[in-house]
Design an enzyme around this catalytic site. Structure first.
Site: not given
Ligand code: NAD
Length: 495
Positions: A245, A265, A189, A243
């Site tokens: 969260r 991650e 996804k 994220s």
């Molecule tokens: P996000 O957590 O908002 O979304 C990530 C994914 O999770 C998306 O596909 C989103 O649709 C999905 N998602 C959101 N709510 C959900 C739920 N309730 N249940 C299941 N899936 C859900 O993050 P983002 O804004 O897409 O990306 C930015 C974040 O990603 C930043 O915090 C960044 O640090 C992190 N990130 C971490 C790494 C790593 O390797 N540690 C790499 C890249 C990005």
């Protein structure tokens, strides 16, 4: 390298895959719903993309499970899986311009960066992981002479991968390559903000010979498709990048359902420690600018906190501001652009909010500042450097995920380590020093999954990527990534 006008012309000819990819074919969401995929450079619609929800998740998981149980992929000889994944790598290479364009149009990353980093890294990840898979042996345990215990690695079953928008192709690949190589069926996804490259990848996976039902893509929102995958009782592993969260929510969903394994991650707030014994202050400053302004600061390992030793602060900050000013926001299709727009209006608002809060809490803006947003002309932020920062300030504590750098200072090595570790995150950290003992000493003390000494962000497929504390668990890349997608089985035979 193509010119700006050539990339523009090519982008006009691009066609977008916009439906869910299930069981080897495209299909609309069961509900018929779609969501708008918008180009952040000009705010124009790129495509209406299928908005999958629980019904599509149920269908995809059922197909993935049946395919897994059939053995068509899970029981294929590793050598054979290797050949198919190498073919997929070469298909990505053949379509590298198309992949570069897809992510650039979808989320605003510069086309030069796509061609220098995301696409070659994704090709390398598929190649490297494919090459590994027929070289991994099991073990015979040192039991007594009257028993034989065989320890082997088995695929886990159905893997759900949920990925973010900041490196759409690359983040998906870091999960897909090891999960597929190990013999699992995968449902990806992608982020609702950048689903296009994943859909094209799925099509090429079928062309490469990956059997139908092994690799599926469900575009959709987190609270619908993502949540349904995370709560599904027939998903064995959830591999997430995003994220902190949402990472926490996924652990709860796993607990509420089948205790699926959850690999996370998550976010970061990486520190960059500049010691007065660093070999070249200008070089450290240029790297510090790159470590926050690359990809518009939308990088999980962005070094958004600089801690500089007081004795060199003035010299370092002057060089940093000069280097930061070389990042000029522009159309990411122009190969000379080193900074594109942010992914969407919400991200631009987040960045603005943190800049305002930094100023309210006493920060001094040395470069950049609040964005000048003009409706319809893209979500551009400015490379921003804020001095007089300290760990008590909100913008120093929280992940911004944008081009905003905090400058803090320190006196001693102990203080630098304490300030760096004073964070809920522990993803990456950088140290600049020419003192070998200090480099080792400080690296050991930093609470971080990755430490870079006299560099930032480097690491190919051979090294693990991931963090500690609220930055997550498990690792992408390297042989360690395979641990996420395999089970250990022990078969003990009484002789
Ligand atoms: P996000 O957590 O908002 O979304 C990530 C994914 O999770 C998306 O596909 C989103 O649709 C999905 N998602 C959101 N709510 C959900 C739920 N309730 N249940 C299941 N899936 C859900 O993050 P983002 O804004 O897409 O990306 C930015 C974040 O990603 C930043 O915090 C960044 O640090 C992190 N990130 C971490 C790494 C790593 O390797 N540690 C790499 C890249 C990005």
């Amino acid at each position: 390298m193509k010119s700006y006008s050539e990339w523009q012309a090519l982008s006009e000819t691009l066609t977008f895959r916009s439906q869910a990819y299930i069981n080897g074919g495209f299909q609309p969401a069961e509900s018929g719903e779609t969501f708008a995929c918008v180009n952040p450079t000009n705010e124009k619609l790129l495509a209406e993309v299928a908005s999958c929800d629980e019904a599509d998740v149920n269908l995809a998981v059922q197909n993935a499970r049946e395919t897994f149980n059939s053995g068509v992929w899970s029981e294929m000889a590793p050598k054979q899986r290797k050949k198919i994944l190498l073919k997929l790598a070469s298909l990505i290479e053949q379509h590298q311009d198309e992949f570069a364009l897809l992510d650039t149009l979808d989320m605003g990353k510069s086309i030069s960066e796509m061609l220098a980093i995301d696409v070659p890294d994704s090709i390398d990840c598929f190649q490297w992981t494919a090459e590994c898979i027929d070289k991994i042996y099991g073990e015979i345990a040192p039991t007594g002479n009257d028993t034989l215990a065989l320890i082997s690695h088995e695929p886990v079953g159905v893997v759900a991968a949920i990925t973010p928008w900041n490196y759409p192709l690359m983040m998906a690949t870091w999960k897909l390559a090891p999960a597929l190589a190990a013999g699992n069926s995968v449902i990806l996804k992608p982020s609702e903000k950048s689903p296009l490259s994943a859909l094209r990848l799925a099509e090429l996976a079928t062309e490469a010979g990956i059997p139908d039902g092994v690799f599926n893509v469900l575009p959709g929102f987190g609270h619908t498709a993502g949540k349904a995958l995370a709560l599904h009782n027939d998903v064995n592993v959830l591999a997430f990048t995003g994220s902190t969260r949402v990472a926490g929510m996924l652990m709860e969903y796993a607990g509420q359902s089948n205790m699926k394994r959850v690999w996370l991650e998550a976010g970061g707030k990486s520190p960059n420690l500049i010691f007065d014994d660093c070999a070249d202050v200008k070089q450290a400053a240029a790297a510090a600018a790159g470590a926050i302004f690359t990809n518009q600061g939308e990088v999980c390992i962005a070094c958004s906190r600089v801690y500089v030793q007081k004795s060199i602060k003035e010299e370092f900050v002057a060089a940093l501001v000069e280097a930061g000013a070389r990042f000029q926001p522009g159309d990411p299709l122009d190969p000379n652009t080193n900074m594109g727009p942010l992914v969407d209006a919400a991200q631009l608002e987040t960045v603005s909010r943190y800049i305002r809060s930094a100023q309210e809490e006493g920060g001094e803006v040395l470069l950049g500042g609040l964005p000048d947003y003009v409706e319809g002309q893209g979500f551009y932020a400015r490379p921003t450097v804020i001095d007089k920062a300290h760990n008590g300030m909100t913008f120093v504590k929280e992940e911004i995920f944008g081009p905003v750098l905090a400058i803090c200072e320190f006196d001693t090595e102990e203080e630098a380590i304490a300030l760096a570790n004073d964070s809920q995150y522990g993803l990456g950290a950088a140290i600049w020093t020419a003192n070998l003992s200090r480099a080792h000493r400080v690296s050991r003390k930093l609470q971080s999954g990755m430490v870079w000494v006299n560099t930032w962000g480097e690491g190919d497929s051979t090294v693990p990527f991931g963090g500690v504390k609220a930055s997550g668990n498990g690792r992408d890349k390297s042989l360690h990534a395979l641990e996420k997608y395999t089970e250990l089985k022990n078969v003990l035979i009484r002789l």
